[in-house]
Write an enzyme that holds these catalytic residues in place. Structure first.
Site, short mmCIF file in Angstrom:
data_model
loop_
_atom_site.label_atom_id
_atom_site.label_comp_id
_atom_site.label_asym_id
_atom_site.label_seq_id
_atom_site.Cartn_x
_atom_site.Cartn_y
_atom_site.Cartn_z
N GLY A 245 42.12 27.48 38.00
CA GLY A 245 42.02 28.95 38.06
C GLY A 245 43.36 29.59 37.76
O GLY A 245 43.45 30.53 36.95
N GLU A 283 36.11 41.88 41.35
CA GLU A 283 34.95 42.11 42.24
C GLU A 283 35.25 41.35 43.52
O GLU A 283 35.00 40.15 43.61
CB GLU A 283 33.67 41.57 41.59
N GLY A 484 21.53 43.69 47.93
CA GLY A 484 20.45 43.52 46.97
C GLY A 484 20.38 44.62 45.94
O GLY A 484 19.57 45.54 46.05
P1 NAD Z 1 37.64 32.61 46.52
O1 NAD Z 1 38.54 33.78 46.33
O2 NAD Z 1 38.05 31.56 47.45
O3 NAD Z 1 37.36 31.88 45.11
C1 NAD Z 1 36.89 32.60 43.98
C2 NAD Z 1 37.26 31.83 42.71
O4 NAD Z 1 38.68 31.82 42.55
C3 NAD Z 1 36.84 30.37 42.72
O5 NAD Z 1 36.40 30.03 41.42
C4 NAD Z 1 38.13 29.64 43.08
O6 NAD Z 1 38.15 28.31 42.64
C5 NAD Z 1 39.15 30.49 42.34
N1 NAD Z 1 40.53 30.45 42.86
C6 NAD Z 1 40.96 30.13 44.09
N2 NAD Z 1 42.30 30.31 44.18
C7 NAD Z 1 42.71 30.75 42.97
C8 NAD Z 1 43.98 31.13 42.43
N3 NAD Z 1 45.10 31.11 43.17
N4 NAD Z 1 44.03 31.57 41.15
C9 NAD Z 1 42.89 31.65 40.40
N5 NAD Z 1 41.67 31.30 40.86
C10 NAD Z 1 41.58 30.86 42.13
O7 NAD Z 1 36.21 33.23 46.94
P2 NAD Z 1 34.91 32.48 47.48
O8 NAD Z 1 35.15 31.99 48.86
O9 NAD Z 1 34.39 31.54 46.46
O10 NAD Z 1 33.86 33.69 47.53
C11 NAD Z 1 33.67 34.55 48.62
C12 NAD Z 1 34.33 35.88 48.38
O11 NAD Z 1 33.87 36.46 47.15
C13 NAD Z 1 34.00 36.90 49.45
O12 NAD Z 1 35.15 37.62 49.78
C14 NAD Z 1 32.98 37.81 48.76
O13 NAD Z 1 32.90 39.10 49.30
C15 NAD Z 1 33.50 37.80 47.36
N6 NAD Z 1 32.45 38.19 46.42
C16 NAD Z 1 32.53 39.43 45.85
C17 NAD Z 1 31.52 39.84 45.00
C18 NAD Z 1 31.57 41.21 44.39
O14 NAD Z 1 30.83 41.45 43.44
N7 NAD Z 1 32.37 42.13 44.89
C19 NAD Z 1 30.46 38.99 44.68
C20 NAD Z 1 30.44 37.71 45.26
C21 NAD Z 1 31.44 37.33 46.14
#
Ligand code: NAD
Length: 537
Positions: A245, A283, A484
């Site tokens: 990432g 997002e 939703g």
């Molecule tokens: P996360 O931030 O842990 O991971 C998201 C993505 O980022 C993954 O693909 C991960 O591998 C990658 N990642 C992790 N560290 C990184 C870095 N330093 N640099 C680049 N990429 C990196 O999130 P999660 O736990 O997978 O998802 C849950 C979160 O996502 C919650 O906060 C939720 O609210 C949010 N979410 C938001 C929306 C929206 O549309 N607003 C939709 C779905 C989920």
């Protein structure tokens, strides 16, 4: 629900890969081999030489498959191939790109139920929600087919005679999609559909814990691309964790990063992309409130709050985390809500009767427990749940189950982390108010601004809620829960949710490169604003 005996029988029925029959059926239907390492990179060909990612079933703890993620060299090569694919694809006429999307839509629809079951198996959400997620991809593909004939620019009146100004959208380049675990199919769908219609190459890095969903989707998409002689790297896939990432986010070869995930990582991603003047779409997390007015129809509002708070085991960005009840209806509302909570039992998300599946990871169970503990210590009353479920029978005993929780803190203080932080688990905090303005203040008083919902039949309340002094969230609903959304409107949140917009509305305009083109078809070359720049003037 699986019994211990049924599981043992299935396991001994000679499943070569050693998978339960429950998991094997789902993987087999999508040609995913659980008995050997699966390549997790696609850029026209499938390969993988990086670290191994384990896909673990949240409902049982079973290892579903091992996936070889992208090595740094493979990521570099995939970015190069995506750039080449873009150079080809940008010149394919947009309606022809739409026709390819139509075929992708058909291919997804043919595998909708199988893919939905995989989402359920790997992410942990209940089956109907898994299928619904695939349906969302199908819907946005439909939308983008139409869009491919409507991505219009504008003709602007020029102040100079014999001149015309055009605002022209052109393809942007390589769009990287970094997605979260909780929507392992739909978030990519929203992005791919618009990005592909716009003429870009898209490179997907899914969550490290949901590689199988991304591989299954990419197989479906790539089969359509190959059939149409389109370079596969138009929809490239690189599985991997944080390192992959980070490399994508830092790469100058990526024109836009569309990131869906936590506020914490989003902050880093936003800064990094900004520092190299790339485009970024964020997002991020939500901390969404429902407000119940005295005239609310409780027969509608109670089940909606129940779904918002408990659906997906509280793991939607739009999950209801805060509930503000008008004092006159608080007792009645809570008693009805508690009855629903008391009746819900965690179970196998693949079983049709289950409403509550597991949390996605063991770590999430820890986050849930810490949040409940913090609430208890602060003096909150726990009206429902408040405990981890360790007593499920058979293989489900290895799953990450918790009881959905209703907590009534001692008061509402939006400066307190209890109210202002997103806990990605089914924990609902309740406050009681007397005036709508007070509840709107609480709704807006947190850093996040994703979804919000007001329950009322009074038009005056509606006007206030959706107007300048109303909810400051990106989604402002009336008599509809926080969770939703449909694909037709632009989806996204304000403030620390990142201000991004995906899916419908004007979201497509971010996936193109805009140019203002002034065309002079006269025999003079006047300057704008009447400026004279001639020594004979
Ligand atoms: P996360 O931030 O842990 O991971 C998201 C993505 O980022 C993954 O693909 C991960 O591998 C990658 N990642 C992790 N560290 C990184 C870095 N330093 N640099 C680049 N990429 C990196 O999130 P999660 O736990 O997978 O998802 C849950 C979160 O996502 C919650 O906060 C939720 O609210 C949010 N979410 C938001 C929306 C929206 O549309 N607003 C939709 C779905 C989920």
């Amino acid at each position: 629900m699986l019994t211990r005996r049924a599981f043992a029988v299935a396991a001994t029925r000679g499943l070569a890969r050693g998978l339960s029959s429950r998991a094997a059926r789902v993987l087999d239907a999508l040609d995913i081999a659980g008995d050997r390492e699966i390549p997790g990179v696609y850029d026209g060909e499938w390969h993988g030489a990086g670290d191994v990612l384990e896909s673990v079933c949240p409902a049982t703890g079973e290892v579903l498959a091992r996936v070889r993620s992208a090595s740094p060299e493979e990521l570099h090569a995939a970015l190069g191939r995506a750039r080449e694919a873009y150079a080809f694809f940008r010149s394919v006429p947009a309606p022809r790109r739409g026709e390819i999307l139509r075929q992708i839509r058909e291919a997804l629809a043919a595998k909708r139920d199988e893919l939905g079951a995989l989402v359920s198996l790997e992410m942990g959400k209940i089956r109907t929600e898994g299928v619904g997620e695939v349906q969302e991809f199908i819907d946005i593909a439909d939308y983008a087919v139409g869009l491919s004939r409507m991505m219009n620019g504008r003709v602007v009146a020029s102040e100079r005679p014999g001149h015309s100004i055009l605002e022209v959208p052109n393809p942007l380049g390589v769009v990287a999609v970094l997605s979260a675990f909780n929507f392992p199919v739909a978030v990519y769908g929203w992005n791919l559909a618009l990005s592909l219609a716009a003429g870009n190459a898209t490179l997907w890095k899914p969550s490290a814990t949901t590689p199988l969903c991304s591989i299954a989707v990419t197989k479906i998409v790539s089969s359509v691309l190959e059939r149409n002689s389109i370079p596969g790297a138009v929809a490239a896939l690189v599985t991997g964790g944080k390192d992959v990432g980070e490399s994508i986010v830092e790469s100058q070869d990526v024109d836009m990063v569309s990131f869906t995930g936590s506020e914490h990582v989003g902050r880093i991603v936003g800064r990094t992309v900004q520092s190299r003047f790339g485009k970024v779409l964020l997002e991020l997390g939500g901390n969404n409130a429902s407000i119940i007015m005295p005239d609310a129809d409780l027969a509608l509002a109670v089940p909606a709050v129940f779904f918002g708070a408990v659906g997906t085991a509280g793991q939607r960005c739009t999950s209801t985390r805060r509930l503000y009840l008008h004092r006159t209806v608080a007792a009645a509302f809570l008693s009805r809500l508690q009855s629903l909570y008391a009746a819900v039992r965690p179970g196998d998300p693949l079983a049709p009767a289950t409403l509550l599946g597991p949390l996605h990871t063991r770590a999430a169970v820890g986050v849930y427990s810490a949040a409940v503990e913090r609430l208890r210590k602060s003096g909150a009353e726990i009206l429902a749940g408040g405990a981890v479920c360790r007593d499920l029978a058979g293989p489900l005993g290895g799953g990450n189950y918790v009881l959905p929780t209703i907590a009534v803190p001692r008061g509402v203080d939006v400066a307190d982390p209890i109210w202002r932080e997103e806990t990605f688990a089914p924990v609902l905090c309740v406050g009681v108010f007397d005036e709508l303005e007070e509840a709107i203040g609480w709704n807006n008083g947190v850093p996040q601004g994703l979804s919000s919902s007001l329950w009322t039949r009074d038009l005056r309340n509606v006007g206030k809620w959706i107007g300048p002094a109303g909810s400051d969230a990106g989604i402002v609903n009336v008599n509809v829960g926080t969770s939703g959304a449909e694909i037709g409107a632009a989806f996204g949140g304000n403030k620390s949710t990142g201000w991004g917009r995906e899916s419908g509305g004007d979201a497509w305009k971010q996936y193109v490169r805009w140019s203002a083109c002034t065309i002079n078809f006269s025999d003079e070359a006047p300057l704008a604003q009447g400026v004279q720049f001639s020594s004979t003037a």
